[in-house]
Write a protein that holds these residues in place. Structure first.
Motif, short mmCIF file in Angstrom:
data_model
loop_
_atom_site.label_atom_id
_atom_site.label_comp_id
_atom_site.label_asym_id
_atom_site.label_seq_id
_atom_site.Cartn_x
_atom_site.Cartn_y
_atom_site.Cartn_z
N THR A 99 0.86 -1.18 0.00
CA THR A 99 0.00 0.00 0.00
C THR A 99 0.90 1.23 0.00
N VAL A 100 0.30 2.37 -0.20
CA VAL A 100 1.07 3.61 -0.20
C VAL A 100 0.39 4.60 0.73
N ILE B 264 -5.36 2.88 -6.40
CA ILE B 264 -6.63 2.15 -6.42
C ILE B 264 -7.01 1.74 -5.00
N THR B 265 -8.29 1.91 -4.67
CA THR B 265 -8.82 1.40 -3.41
C THR B 265 -10.04 0.55 -3.70
N SER C 143 1.14 -2.18 -8.43
CA SER C 143 1.36 -3.28 -7.49
C SER C 143 0.17 -4.21 -7.33
N VAL C 144 -0.91 -3.96 -8.04
CA VAL C 144 -2.09 -4.80 -7.88
C VAL C 144 -2.62 -5.19 -9.25
N GLY D 239 -9.57 3.00 3.58
CA GLY D 239 -8.57 4.00 3.23
C GLY D 239 -7.28 3.45 2.70
N LYS D 240 -7.10 2.13 2.68
CA LYS D 240 -5.89 1.54 2.11
C LYS D 240 -5.89 1.77 0.61
N VAL D 241 -4.76 2.25 0.12
CA VAL D 241 -4.63 2.57 -1.31
C VAL D 241 -3.45 1.80 -1.87
#
Length: 527
Positions: free
Chosen positions: A271-272, A492-493, A509-510, A502-504
């Motif tokens: 995540t970022v 992207i969430t 990476s996805v 709220g994790k993005v």
């Protein structure tokens, strides 16, 4: 293969080069509920339209009790005792409950309608199936749950032997869901109706289904008795590996959603942080903290200037409700929003527009533009106030601005004719021209490439990237297409059941398959 029930035998359907269904076979048994599950774009809607007569398959056959059927329209399917309740209800808002229930099957005496008899029967059906509305009530005055039940009752009144339900619980509260599923079970056990239930909520599927069929990429990947299929197998079948690209984080994703051993920590899927994104893009434009209400249950999300944030989720996950809450179309019950660091609680879309927010609806023909107006007139609607001096509209200056933004998005067609004269892609580009003219801080896009061809889709991607990366607009894109988000979005969430933590994820990476798996986390966690 013959026998009782409705049997779909190896049907295929393509739209140009795109294969929506490939050799799909399934059976809807009398007195049983068959659940149809699958990710966005798996082919569920195409299958339903084929069964309801709205589409004609390219290959394969449909048989009822061993007799081959040919459906050239919905009336043919209705004649074969098939009724379909779509996600977008087909009731007529300005007609009464009774008029909708008997629409196309009116009771007549001589040359006159027998309204008294239809009203009496409608009231009996409403009482029997827990509808509190009266036969004389206008459909437009009813809440969504009641409309949903009226649609089901209309199918019952048509003596349907097979009932197709397309995500019927999406807009319902839990008590309403329980009531509807109880009705579905009654229809099967007491009346012997065969039900095909499209649903992505596994609790609901396992509560009511006798049989489960899973679609992925337009093909059947799961077909078994509900008592013999576990939830992990359902998730595995749905997620698949279609469209996978980039690094393989499958095991880490499964740890998050609770599928498999799950020993990997949550942060193994990269995540970022908001701080890193602020450094890469710019100032936080929108900060949503614990938004609740209208089937949202605690949404956290931050979007920065110059950033394209993609939102993925299943039908009913809260994606559209979130956008409309930010836009002021839905009231904010709980939680907080900040716009450029200041408290923001929009009272209406007009309030949001004045604050610097632009919105493109998923259904442009319903609430995106005014059909009778030209493209130019539709483009200038939100900014008319800026061009009024001394009570006089400076039309020449206004039209000059509209012509400029329409040229920027390369509209093909006559912008001075009604906007409906344009193709779907050009209509959508006209709406992007309107958003550009607003010079927004934040642009909300709900399915921005729905119903447009590949060429227009590429042009729309370029428009979105230009607004974000060149003009520093914060952009939120809701899309049902995983590949669209992995190509277009910077971050992207995922929304699940009205919730977003709220994790993005950085776009790089996805994968598309992992997005599907994350979207099913709400039910997978109960494995």
């Amino acid at each position: 293969m013959t026998g009782e029930g409705l049997f779909v035998d190896s049907i295929s359907k393509s739209y140009g080069p795109t294969k929506a269904l490939t050799n799909v076979s399934l059976r809807i048994r009398p007195g049983q509920v068959t659940a149809l599950i699958g990710h966005n774009g798996a082919g569920k809607s195409t299958l339903l339209r084929s069964l309801s007569g709205a589409e004609v398959p390219d290959e394969g056959s449909i048989r009822i009790d061993g007799v081959a059927q040919e459906f050239h329209g919905p009336s043919d399917a209705a004649d074969a005792a098939i009724a379909c309740v779509y996600q977008e209800l087909s009731l007529v808002g300005q007609l009464t409950v009774a008029q909708n229930i008997f629409l196309g099957q009116e009771v007549v005496r001589g040359a006159l309608l027998s309204r008294r008899q239809m009203n009496r029967r409608a009231d009996e059906l409403c009482a029997e199936y827990g509808i509190t509305a009266l036969s004389s009530d206008l459909i437009a005055s009813l809440p969504v749950a009641q409309r949903q039940m009226v649609e089901v009752v209309r199918a019952i009144n048509q003596n349907a032997k097979f009932l197709l339900l397309d995500e019927p619980t999406t807009a319902l509260e839990q008590e309403q869901v329980d009531h509807l599923l109880g009705i579905v079970r009654r229809l099967t056990t007491e009346q012997g109706i065969g039900v095909l239930l499209v649903d992505h909520k596994l609790d609901e599927v396992f509560a009511v289904a006798d049989h489960i069929v899973g679609l992925s990429g337009g093909q059947v990947v799961l077909d078994g008795s509900a008592k013999d299929v576990d939830r992990a197998a359902v998730i595995e079948a749905i997620v698949g590996d279609h469209g996978q690209s980039g690094p393989d984080n499958t095991e880490a994703v499964r740890a998050i959603v609770g599928v498999g051993v799950g020993a990997t920590p949550l942060d193994s899927v990269r995540t970022v942080s908001d701080a890193v994104r602020a450094n890469e893009f710019g100032t936080p434009v929108l900060e949503a903290i614990g938004l609740s209400g209208n089937n949202l249950f605690g949404v956290d999300l931050t979007v920065h200037a110059g950033e394209i944030v993609g939102i993925y989720g299943l039908v009913g996950s809260g994606r559209t409700r979130f956008l409309r809450t930010v836009y002021g179309a839905f009231p904010l019950a709980e939680g907080q929003m900040r716009l450029l660091g200041k408290d923001f609680r929009p009272k209406s879309p007009v309030h949001a527009i004045k604050a610097g927010i632009a919105f493109l609806s998923e259904e442009r023909k319903f609430d995106g533009f005014i059909p009778q107006m030209t493209s130019v007139e539709n483009v200038v609607l939100p900014v008319l106030g800026k061009y009024i001096r001394g009570g006089v509209l400076r039309w020449r200056a206004l039209k000059g601005s509209a012509d400029r933004v329409l040229a920027q998005v390369t509209i093909r067609g006559d912008a001075t004719a009604p906007i409906t004269a344009l193709s779907g892609g050009n209509q959508q580009k006209a709406l992007f021209a309107r958003a550009t003219l607003q010079a927004p801080l934040l642009l909300l896009l709900d399915e921005p490439t729905k119903g447009v061809d590949i060429g227009a889709k590429r042009e729309i991607y370029d428009i979105i990237r230009n607004l974000a990366h060149e003009k520093n607009v914060a952009v939120i894109v809701v899309s049902s297409e995983e590949e669209e988000l992995t190509e277009l979005a910077d971050s992207i969430t995922v929304f699940r059941g009205g919730f977003c933590d709220g994790k993005v994820f950085p776009q790089s990476s996805v994968t598309a398959a992992q997005l599907r798996e994350l979207a099913w986390a709400e039910t997978a966690e109960k494995v």
